[in-house]
Scaffold this active site. Structure first.
Site, short mmCIF file in Angstrom:
data_model
loop_
_atom_site.label_atom_id
_atom_site.label_comp_id
_atom_site.label_asym_id
_atom_site.label_seq_id
_atom_site.Cartn_x
_atom_site.Cartn_y
_atom_site.Cartn_z
CG MET A 90 -2.07 -1.11 1.19
SD MET A 90 -3.20 -0.79 2.47
CE MET A 90 -4.30 -2.09 2.59
CD GLN A 104 -10.67 -9.30 9.77
OE1 GLN A 104 -11.98 -9.95 9.60
NE2 GLN A 104 -9.94 -10.06 9.07
CD GLU A 105 -4.66 -2.60 8.28
OE1 GLU A 105 -3.49 -2.07 8.45
OE2 GLU A 105 -5.31 -2.65 7.22
NE ARG A 106 -8.44 2.28 9.89
CZ ARG A 106 -8.80 3.09 8.65
NH1 ARG A 106 -10.14 3.23 8.50
NH2 ARG A 106 -8.06 3.59 7.91
NE ARG A 111 14.13 -1.06 42.14
CZ ARG A 111 15.46 -1.03 42.20
NH1 ARG A 111 16.09 -2.08 42.71
NH2 ARG A 111 16.27 0.09 42.02
N GLY A 133 11.30 2.30 36.81
CA GLY A 133 12.55 3.16 36.96
C GLY A 133 13.59 2.68 36.12
CB THR A 151 -2.15 8.74 11.22
OG1 THR A 151 -3.10 9.56 10.53
CG2 THR A 151 -1.17 8.24 10.27
CD GLU A 203 -2.59 12.76 13.50
OE1 GLU A 203 -2.23 13.38 14.62
OE2 GLU A 203 -2.23 11.67 13.10
#
Length: 376
Positions: free
Chosen positions: A124, A240-242, A267, A338, A364, A366
């Protein structure tokens, strides 16, 4: 308790988890150094039925549903096995062949993909186009019974290992998005070359490559679906990808939260466990509340998709929310580790770096916001 998975999904999860612990976890660090996963792993996964599990048995697949695919995504995310590109191969690209391919194409390609004998990529993205698929410049010019493909693709997952590439090409450049077709280029075709493995800040074990096409002659019968209909096909499969990206992000948050809780309990600093400081407990409590809220949304989307009721709008929202939250929380988890969180021997550091691209690929942030905004 999650209610979206059936008993067969959970039995499958046990199988997947055993495979991941045996065949992936011990070697993942080396694959990150190598920048690629050996093809032998794909053969092993195919033999155990972990590839193309949604593809019907008639074409060599597992005959399962999206629940089985979600299990694989979650189990890989649980150990941050980011080098392994099974999902791209099985659940993002294989559906294009199943949905738009002819019977001959399905029989020719899908069984070998399910066995891990042929690895597939999708071409793509191009230099300068990013998420704007309408702007692709790779062309496929019709000459008699062939297409002549010219162009360049970049950021291609599984690009080095791929024996098949579904190419997004302009077959009629004058028509913009309405002139795009999907054409399968096969390794060995003259003029098809692979560039360098790209050096990424994360997903370092996943072979991401540049691909080049110079007068590559491809038979017309390698076109998926109708000529100039490719853009619509791409938009139809993106939901489906998303969702897959969201499933991975959510599972990553949960797994890294559990690791962080265990680390902070163990820790000691200033004479007490890191967990015993109110700041630490409150951060973890807030993370748990946010993760639980996200889990309800993601599982609802999985359930909707299993009945084919997930809309592109909802898919955009779940991807946006899950990946933003993943980046936010993994940064907090690393902080609670840490200095050790910054060491590669701790999974949290790798997960933190790998998470950043989740807000980029598959569309993205956006682009997701633009999709949502259009529905307001």
């Amino acid at each position: 308790m999650r209610s979206i998975f059936r008993e067969d999904h959970e039995i499958f999860r046990e199988q997947v988890r055993r495979f991941v612990e045996r065949e992936i976890v011990p070697f993942h660090g080396q694959w990150e150094k190598d920048g690629i996963v050996p093809k032998e792993l794909w053969r092993k996964a195919g033999k155990e039925g972990l590839l193309c599990c949604m593809i019907p048995e008639a074409y060599g697949g597992g005959g399962g549903d999206f629940g089985h695919s979600a299990v694989i995504v979650e189990e890989l995310a649980r150990v941050n096995a980011s080098a392994v590109g099974f999902t791209t191969h099985s659940d993002i690209i294989a559906p294009y062949i199943l949905t738009y391919g002819t019977e001959e194409q399905k029989q020719r390609w899908l069984p070998s993909m399910a066995r891990g004998e042929k690895i597939i990529a999708i071409g793509m993205t191009e230099p300068g186009t990013g998420s704007d698929l309408k702007a692709v410049r790779t062309t496929a010019r019709r000459e008699n019974d062939s297409y002549v493909v010219n162009g360049q693709k970049t950021f291609i997952t599984n690009g080095q290992n791929a024996e098949l590439v579904i190419m997004v090409c302009k077959t009629d450049p004058s028509r913009g998005a309405k002139g795009i077709s999907l054409i399968v280029v096969e390794e060995g075709m003259e003029g098809f070359t692979k560039g360098r493995k790209l050096d990424k800040i994360g997903l370092r074990g996943q072979d991401t490559a540049e691909l080049f096409f110079s007068d590559v002659r491809v038979p017309v019968e390698n076109r998926l679906g109708d000529e100039n209909a490719g853009f619509g096909y791409l938009m139809h499969e993106l939901a489906q990808e998303r969702l897959i990206i969201a499933v991975r992000a959510c599972a990553s948050i949960e797994a890294m939260l559990e690791r962080t809780i265990a680390y902070t309990r163990d820790r000691k600093i200033f004479g007490q466990a890191v967990f015993d400081f109110q700041n630490s407990r409150f951060k973890l409590a807030h993370a748990k509340a946010k993760a639980t809220m996200l889990r309800v949304f993601v599982d609802d989307c999985i359930a909707r998709h299993m009945t084919r009721d997930l809309t592109p709008l909802t898919a955009a929202m779940v991807k946006l929310n899950s990946t933003e939250l993943q980046n936010q929380l993994l940064d907090e988890f690393l902080q609670l580790h840490g200095g050790y969180g910054y060491m590669s021997e701790y999974v949290i550091g790798g997960a933190w770096v790998d998470a950043r691209v989740m807000r980029i690929y598959g569309g993205t942030d956006e682009v997701m916001k633009e999709i949502i905004a259009r529905a307001l």
